[in-house]
Design a protein around this motif. Structure first.
Motif, PDB file in Angstrom:
ATOM      1  N   HIS A  16       0.857  -1.187   0.000  1.00  0.00           N
ATOM      2  CA  HIS A  16       0.000   0.000   0.000  1.00  0.00           C
ATOM      3  C   HIS A  16       0.890   1.233   0.000  1.00  0.00           C
ATOM      4  CE1 HIS A  16      -3.727  -2.174   0.916  1.00  0.00           C
ATOM      5  NE2 HIS A  16      -3.061  -2.836   1.853  1.00  0.00           N
ATOM      6  N   ASP A  17       0.347   2.351  -0.451  1.00  0.00           N
ATOM      7  CA  ASP A  17       1.024   3.623  -0.274  1.00  0.00           C
ATOM      8  C   ASP A  17       0.002   4.745  -0.169  1.00  0.00           C
ATOM      9  OD1 ASP A  17       0.560   4.899  -3.009  1.00  0.00           O
ATOM     10  OD2 ASP A  17       1.643   3.110  -3.628  1.00  0.00           O
ATOM     11  N   ASN A  18       0.406   5.812   0.508  1.00  0.00           N
ATOM     12  CA  ASN A  18      -0.371   7.043   0.612  1.00  0.00           C
ATOM     13  C   ASN A  18      -1.824   6.810   1.006  1.00  0.00           C
ATOM     14  OD1 ASN A  18       1.727   8.936   0.038  1.00  0.00           O
ATOM     15  ND2 ASN A  18       1.671   8.234  -2.085  1.00  0.00           N
ATOM     16  N   MET A  19      -1.978   6.042   2.082  1.00  0.00           N
ATOM     17  CA  MET A  19      -3.300   5.798   2.634  1.00  0.00           C
ATOM     18  C   MET A  19      -3.169   5.540   4.135  1.00  0.00           C
ATOM     19  SD  MET A  19      -6.383   5.910   1.417  1.00  0.00           S
ATOM     20  CE  MET A  19      -6.138   5.596  -0.342  1.00  0.00           C
ATOM     21  N   GLU A  20      -4.121   6.054   4.906  1.00  0.00           N
ATOM     22  CA  GLU A  20      -4.218   5.759   6.336  1.00  0.00           C
ATOM     23  C   GLU A  20      -5.186   4.588   6.481  1.00  0.00           C
ATOM     24  OE1 GLU A  20      -2.440   8.031   8.845  1.00  0.00           O
ATOM     25  OE2 GLU A  20      -1.474   8.014   6.872  1.00  0.00           O
ATOM     26  N   ILE A  21      -4.710   3.446   6.983  1.00  0.00           N
ATOM     27  CA  ILE A  21      -5.494   2.207   7.007  1.00  0.00           C
ATOM     28  C   ILE A  21      -5.780   1.829   8.454  1.00  0.00           C
ATOM     29  CG2 ILE A  21      -5.547  -0.218   6.340  1.00  0.00           C
ATOM     30  CD1 ILE A  21      -3.585   0.540   4.065  1.00  0.00           C
ATOM     31  N   VAL A  22      -7.060   1.854   8.807  1.00  0.00           N
ATOM     32  CA  VAL A  22      -7.501   1.577  10.174  1.00  0.00           C
ATOM     33  C   VAL A  22      -8.213   0.226  10.200  1.00  0.00           C
ATOM     34  CG1 VAL A  22      -8.986   2.331  12.074  1.00  0.00           C
ATOM     35  CG2 VAL A  22      -7.747   4.031  10.702  1.00  0.00           C
ATOM     36  N   SER A  23      -7.849  -0.623  11.141  1.00  0.00           N
ATOM     37  CA  SER A  23      -8.509  -1.909  11.326  1.00  0.00           C
ATOM     38  C   SER A  23      -9.110  -1.968  12.726  1.00  0.00           C
ATOM     39  CB  SER A  23      -7.534  -3.074  11.141  1.00  0.00           C
ATOM     40  OG  SER A  23      -7.068  -3.129   9.802  1.00  0.00           O
ATOM     41  N   ILE A  24     -10.381  -2.395  12.802  1.00  0.00           N
ATOM     42  CA  ILE A  24     -11.086  -2.516  14.076  1.00  0.00           C
ATOM     43  C   ILE A  24     -11.701  -3.910  14.152  1.00  0.00           C
ATOM     44  CG2 ILE A  24     -12.871  -1.555  15.583  1.00  0.00           C
ATOM     45  CD1 ILE A  24     -12.682   1.053  13.993  1.00  0.00           C
ATOM     46  N   PRO A  25     -11.099  -4.848  14.885  1.00  0.00           N
ATOM     47  CA  PRO A  25     -11.705  -6.169  15.049  1.00  0.00           C
ATOM     48  C   PRO A  25     -13.021  -6.067  15.824  1.00  0.00           C
ATOM     49  CG  PRO A  25      -9.369  -6.220  15.641  1.00  0.00           C
ATOM     50  CD  PRO A  25      -9.756  -4.779  15.522  1.00  0.00           C
ATOM     51  N   LEU A  26     -14.034  -6.774  15.337  1.00  0.00           N
ATOM     52  CA  LEU A  26     -15.332  -6.826  16.006  1.00  0.00           C
ATOM     53  C   LEU A  26     -15.526  -8.152  16.736  1.00  0.00           C
ATOM     54  CD1 LEU A  26     -17.506  -5.280  13.167  1.00  0.00           C
ATOM     55  CD2 LEU A  26     -16.462  -4.097  15.102  1.00  0.00           C
ATOM     56  N   GLU A  27     -14.945  -9.222  16.190  1.00  0.00           N
ATOM     57  CA  GLU A  27     -14.929 -10.538  16.828  1.00  0.00           C
ATOM     58  C   GLU A  27     -13.622 -11.221  16.442  1.00  0.00           C
ATOM     59  OE1 GLU A  27     -18.272 -13.099  16.081  1.00  0.00           O
ATOM     60  OE2 GLU A  27     -19.709 -11.432  16.116  1.00  0.00           O
ATOM     61  N   GLY A  28     -12.960 -11.839  17.404  1.00  0.00           N
ATOM     62  CA  GLY A  28     -11.756 -12.590  17.094  1.00  0.00           C
ATOM     63  C   GLY A  28     -10.496 -11.740  17.104  1.00  0.00           C
ATOM     64  N   MET A  29      -9.464 -12.244  16.409  1.00  0.00           N
ATOM     65  CA  MET A  29      -8.139 -11.645  16.468  1.00  0.00           C
ATOM     66  C   MET A  29      -7.473 -11.678  15.105  1.00  0.00           C
ATOM     67  SD  MET A  29      -4.955 -12.824  18.896  1.00  0.00           S
ATOM     68  CE  MET A  29      -4.872 -14.466  18.147  1.00  0.00           C
ATOM     69  N   LEU A  30      -6.814 -10.576  14.745  1.00  0.00           N
ATOM     70  CA  LEU A  30      -6.021 -10.480  13.532  1.00  0.00           C
ATOM     71  C   LEU A  30      -4.543 -10.617  13.866  1.00  0.00           C
ATOM     72  CD1 LEU A  30      -7.648  -7.394  11.736  1.00  0.00           C
ATOM     73  CD2 LEU A  30      -7.573  -9.730  10.847  1.00  0.00           C
ATOM     74  N   SER A  31      -3.808 -11.323  13.010  1.00  0.00           N
ATOM     75  CA  SER A  31      -2.356 -11.400  13.126  1.00  0.00           C
ATOM     76  C   SER A  31      -1.746 -10.572  11.999  1.00  0.00           C
ATOM     77  CB  SER A  31      -1.873 -12.848  13.038  1.00  0.00           C
ATOM     78  OG  SER A  31      -2.294 -13.573  14.173  1.00  0.00           O
ATOM     79  N   HIS A  32      -0.902  -9.613  12.365  1.00  0.00           N
ATOM     80  CA  HIS A  32      -0.365  -8.623  11.432  1.00  0.00           C
ATOM     81  C   HIS A  32       1.157  -8.699  11.381  1.00  0.00           C
ATOM     82  CE1 HIS A  32       0.211  -4.526   9.673  1.00  0.00           C
ATOM     83  NE2 HIS A  32       1.265  -4.528  10.465  1.00  0.00           N
ATOM     84  N   GLN A  33       1.714  -8.624  10.171  1.00  0.00           N
ATOM     85  CA  GLN A  33       3.149  -8.472   9.970  1.00  0.00           C
ATOM     86  C   GLN A  33       3.366  -7.449   8.867  1.00  0.00           C
ATOM     87  OE1 GLN A  33       5.512 -12.026   9.483  1.00  0.00           O
ATOM     88  NE2 GLN A  33       4.154 -13.260  10.776  1.00  0.00           N
ATOM     89  N   ASP A  34       4.431  -6.640   8.988  1.00  0.00           N
ATOM     90  CA  ASP A  34       4.678  -5.633   7.945  1.00  0.00           C
ATOM     91  C   ASP A  34       6.172  -5.417   7.737  1.00  0.00           C
ATOM     92  OD1 ASP A  34       5.624  -3.538   9.756  1.00  0.00           O
ATOM     93  OD2 ASP A  34       3.548  -3.230  10.331  1.00  0.00           O
ATOM     94  N   SER A  35       6.471  -4.661   6.692  1.00  0.00           N
ATOM     95  CA  SER A  35       7.864  -4.412   6.305  1.00  0.00           C
ATOM     96  C   SER A  35       8.554  -3.420   7.221  1.00  0.00           C
ATOM     97  CB  SER A  35       7.912  -3.905   4.858  1.00  0.00           C
ATOM     98  OG  SER A  35       7.085  -2.765   4.677  1.00  0.00           O
ATOM     99  N   MET A  36       7.819  -2.852   8.188  1.00  0.00           N
ATOM    100  CA  MET A  36       8.431  -1.985   9.198  1.00  0.00           C
ATOM    101  C   MET A  36       8.960  -2.804  10.379  1.00  0.00           C
ATOM    102  SD  MET A  36       5.700   1.202   9.275  1.00  0.00           S
ATOM    103  CE  MET A  36       4.228   0.157   9.171  1.00  0.00           C
ATOM    104  N   GLY A  37       8.701  -4.108  10.359  1.00  0.00           N
ATOM    105  CA  GLY A  37       9.167  -4.980  11.424  1.00  0.00           C
ATOM    106  C   GLY A  37       8.141  -5.269  12.495  1.00  0.00           C
ATOM    107  N   ASN A  38       6.913  -4.792  12.314  1.00  0.00           N
ATOM    108  CA  ASN A  38       5.865  -5.056  13.295  1.00  0.00           C
ATOM    109  C   ASN A  38       5.306  -6.466  13.118  1.00  0.00           C
ATOM    110  OD1 ASN A  38       5.533  -2.322  14.586  1.00  0.00           O
ATOM    111  ND2 ASN A  38       5.155  -1.768  12.447  1.00  0.00           N
TER     112      ASN A  38
END
Length: 237
Positions: free
Chosen positions: A60-82
C-alpha cells in the motif's frame, strides 16, 4: 444540511469462500460511481475471514489504514518490522506513506475473525510509514462517544492519523440520545450502525446501515433499540 444514505443491502458483497466482505464504497470488483468516497473516507470494508486464512503480503502507499476487530483476532506483519496480534477491543492504524508491505491473517485456526478495514486519504503524500495500536476498552462509551482515532499524536487514548479525521464509538441504550459536534466546519460525519436501530436526521437506520451528513455542525442520534455506533469525521475537501 446535506445527507446521503447507505443501506446494508446496497453495499457491494463478495464471497471468496475464505473471505466474505461488504463494501460501503467502490473497492476491488465492486464499483459504483455514486459510492467512490465520502470526503477523505475512501474505503469501509466489513470483512469476515475463516480460521487460519487471510491476506498474503501485499503493498500500500499514501493511505491511512484503520482496522477494528469486532470478533476474534487479527495477526499482522509488515515491512516496518511489526509482528502483532490485534484483538477485539483494540484499534490499529497503519500509515502506508511512501510505501509499506504487510500481511493480515485470522489469528485463530477455527473461529471467524470479523473486522472493519477503513481507508482515509492522508493530508500529506509520501510520508514515512508508521504503525500504532491501542486498546479502547477502558474508555467510557456508554451513551456517549469515545474517540479512538485522532490527529492528536499526544492523546494517549487515540491512535494517530495523518488527517483531520476522528473515529468515535458509542454504545447507546434504547431511548437515549447522543449528539456529536464536528471539530471543523469543513468536516462531514459518517455514521455506521454496527448493531441496533437508531433515528438520525429523520431517517431510521438499522444494523450496518450508514448515513453521511455534511454542511452541518452537529448530528443527533436516538436509539430505537440498544445500538453500537461508529462515527467517522473527515474533511469533505
Amino acid at each position: 444540511m446535506q445527507k446521503i444514505i447507505h443501506r446494508e443491502n446496497d453495499r457491494g458483497h463478495v464471497d471468496f469462500g475464505w473471505l466474505k466482505s461488504a463494501h460501503s464504497f467502490s473497492f476491488g470488483q465492486y464499483f459504483d460511481p455514486e459510492k467512490i468516497n465520502f470526503g477523505a473516507l475512501r474505503v469501509l470494508n466489513d470483512d469476515q475471514v475463516e480460521g487460519g486464512q487471510g491476506f498474503g503480503r501485499h503493498g500500500h502507499d499514501n493511505m491511512e489504514i484503520v482496522s477494528i476487530p469486532l470478533e476474534g483476532m487479527l495477526s499482522h506483519q509488515d515491512s516496518m518490522g511489526n509482528v502483532r496480534n490485534i484483538e477485539t477491543g483494540e484499534v490499529q492504524i497503519m500509515s502506508a506513506g511512501k510505501g509499506v508491505k504487510h500481511s493480515e491473517f485470522n489469528g485463530d485456526q477455527k473461529d471467524l475473525v470479523k473486522f472493519l478495514q477503513i481507508w482515509v486519504i492522508p493530508n500529506e503524500m509520501n510520508l514515512t510509514p508508521g504503525y500504532d495500536q491501542k486498546s479502547y476498552l477502558h474508555l467510557d462509551r456508554h451513551n456517549r462517544f469515545a474517540t479512538i482515532v485522532s490527529p492528536d499524536s499526544s492523546d494517549p487514548d487515540t491512535v494517530h492519523i495523518h488527517q483531520d479525521a476522528y473515529f468515535s464509538l458509542a454504545d447507546l441504550d434504547e431511548g437515549n440520545t447522543v449528539s456529536y459536534t464536528v471539530h471543523s466546519e469543513r468536516n462531514g460525519m459518517y455514521l455506521f450502525v454496527l448493531e441496533g436501530k437508531v433515528k438520525v436526521a429523520s431517517e431510521t437506520l438499522s444494523r450496518r446501515d450508514a448515513i453521511g451528513i455534511y454542511d452541518s455542525k452537529k448530528m443527533e442520534i436516538t436509539a430505537d433499540y440498544n445500538a453500537k455506533l461508529l462515527l467517522i469525521e473527515v474533511p469533505m475537501f
